[in-house]
Design an enzyme around this catalytic site. Structure first.
Site, short mmCIF file in Angstrom:
data_model
loop_
_atom_site.label_atom_id
_atom_site.label_comp_id
_atom_site.label_asym_id
_atom_site.label_seq_id
_atom_site.Cartn_x
_atom_site.Cartn_y
_atom_site.Cartn_z
N CYS A 270 32.59 32.63 28.61
CA CYS A 270 33.47 32.42 29.77
C CYS A 270 34.51 31.38 29.37
O CYS A 270 34.17 30.23 29.06
CB CYS A 270 32.68 31.96 30.99
SG CYS A 270 33.76 31.46 32.34
N CYS B 81 34.50 28.20 31.53
CA CYS B 81 33.37 27.32 31.18
C CYS B 81 33.68 26.53 29.91
O CYS B 81 33.36 25.35 29.80
CB CYS B 81 32.09 28.13 30.99
SG CYS B 81 31.26 28.61 32.52
N ASP C 189 48.09 26.70 34.21
CA ASP C 189 47.94 28.08 33.77
C ASP C 189 48.72 28.27 32.47
O ASP C 189 49.84 27.77 32.32
CB ASP C 189 48.45 29.04 34.85
CG ASP C 189 47.97 30.46 34.63
OD1 ASP C 189 47.16 30.95 35.43
OD2 ASP C 189 48.41 31.09 33.64
N ASN D 295 42.57 35.62 43.48
CA ASN D 295 42.40 37.02 43.10
C ASN D 295 40.89 37.27 43.00
O ASN D 295 40.19 36.54 42.30
CB ASN D 295 43.07 37.30 41.75
CG ASN D 295 44.58 37.11 41.81
OD1 ASN D 295 45.19 37.36 42.85
ND2 ASN D 295 45.16 36.67 40.73
N GLY E 289 43.39 42.17 40.54
CA GLY E 289 44.06 41.42 39.48
C GLY E 289 43.25 40.28 38.89
O GLY E 289 43.76 39.54 38.05
N THR F 234 41.18 38.53 36.34
CA THR F 234 40.93 38.79 34.92
C THR F 234 39.91 37.82 34.31
O THR F 234 39.32 38.11 33.28
CB THR F 234 42.24 38.71 34.10
OG1 THR F 234 42.81 37.42 34.27
CG2 THR F 234 43.23 39.78 34.54
N HIS G 184 38.24 30.55 40.58
CA HIS G 184 39.41 29.68 40.43
C HIS G 184 40.40 29.99 41.53
O HIS G 184 40.46 31.10 42.04
CB HIS G 184 40.09 29.89 39.06
CG HIS G 184 40.52 31.31 38.80
ND1 HIS G 184 39.65 32.26 38.34
CD2 HIS G 184 41.71 31.94 38.95
CE1 HIS G 184 40.28 33.42 38.20
NE2 HIS G 184 41.55 33.25 38.58
N HIS H 288 44.58 29.73 42.20
CA HIS H 288 45.91 29.46 41.67
C HIS H 288 46.63 28.58 42.68
O HIS H 288 46.79 28.96 43.84
CB HIS H 288 46.72 30.75 41.52
CG HIS H 288 46.15 31.73 40.54
ND1 HIS H 288 46.68 31.91 39.28
CD2 HIS H 288 45.12 32.59 40.64
CE1 HIS H 288 45.99 32.86 38.65
NE2 HIS H 288 45.04 33.29 39.45
P1 5GP Z 1 43.22 35.79 37.48
O1 5GP Z 1 44.14 36.94 37.18
O2 5GP Z 1 41.82 36.01 36.96
O3 5GP Z 1 43.25 35.36 38.92
O4 5GP Z 1 43.85 34.55 36.73
C1 5GP Z 1 43.47 34.11 35.48
C2 5GP Z 1 44.56 33.16 35.03
O5 5GP Z 1 44.06 32.45 33.93
C3 5GP Z 1 45.85 33.87 34.56
O6 5GP Z 1 46.95 33.43 35.36
C4 5GP Z 1 45.98 33.44 33.11
O7 5GP Z 1 47.32 33.18 32.73
C5 5GP Z 1 45.10 32.21 33.04
N1 5GP Z 1 44.47 31.99 31.74
C6 5GP Z 1 43.79 32.93 31.01
N2 5GP Z 1 43.31 32.37 29.88
C7 5GP Z 1 43.68 31.05 29.92
C8 5GP Z 1 43.47 29.96 29.01
O8 5GP Z 1 42.85 30.08 27.97
N3 5GP Z 1 44.01 28.78 29.37
C9 5GP Z 1 44.72 28.60 30.53
N4 5GP Z 1 45.20 27.38 30.77
N5 5GP Z 1 44.92 29.60 31.40
C10 5GP Z 1 44.41 30.82 31.09
ZN ZN Z 2 32.43 30.17 33.63
#
Ligand code: 5GP
Ligand code: ZN
Length: 114
Positions: free
Chosen positions: A5, A8, A31, A86, A92, A94, A99, A101
């Site tokens: 993860c 994590c 982000d 999300n 969306g 990922t 978390h 935003h």
């Molecule tokens: P989700 O689409 O799951 O709501 O958002 C995941 C967010 O995590 C995305 O906006 C992506 O740019 C961010 N993200 C993914 N991997 C990393 C990382 O390794 N470091 C940081 N700082 N952000 C990440």
């Molecule tokens: Zn985790």
């Protein structure tokens, strides 16, 4: 800590991130692919797959995470901001570590809700 993860690993400081705030049970970092002048992710230190699961399992941590958003927006110089959760791949999500935003400097509601 959940295996493989990414959040994590950020919480454990095993991979780098630009941390902007930390509280007892949460960590906030920028982000990697910002969509607004301020785009910060606030995550619980505990692994839960999404925000609703966190609220069910650890309501006090979910409340701490929400309270942190205003403190971080203020620290970043913004009074007004949007929060986006999300939830689920079809919406969306990922990264399956809860978390929120925190977006400031652009009115996201105009894009989706107005
Ligand atoms: P989700 O689409 O799951 O709501 O958002 C995941 C967010 O995590 C995305 O906006 C992506 O740019 C961010 N993200 C993914 N991997 C990393 C990382 O390794 N470091 C940081 N700082 N952000 C990440
Ligand atoms: Zn985790």
């Amino acid at each position: 800590m959940a295996e493989d993860c990414i959040f994590c690993k950020i919480v454990a400081r095993e991979i780098p991130a630009e941390v902007v705030a930390e509280s007892e049970h949460t960590l906030a970092f920028r982000d990697i692919n910002p969509k607004a002048p301020v785009h910060v992710l606030v995550v619980p230190k505990v692994h839960q797959p999404d925000a609703a699961s966190l609220a069910q399992a650890e309501p006090q941590v979910a409340a701490e995470l929400l309270a942190q958003t205003r403190a971080i927006a203020t620290q970043e110089g913004y009074e007004d901001y949007n929060l986006v959760f999300n939830t689920g791949a079809g919406a969306g999500q990922t990264v399956f570590h809860a978390h929120v935003h925190l977006l400031a400097g652009v009115d996201v509601s105009k894009l989706f809700l107005a």
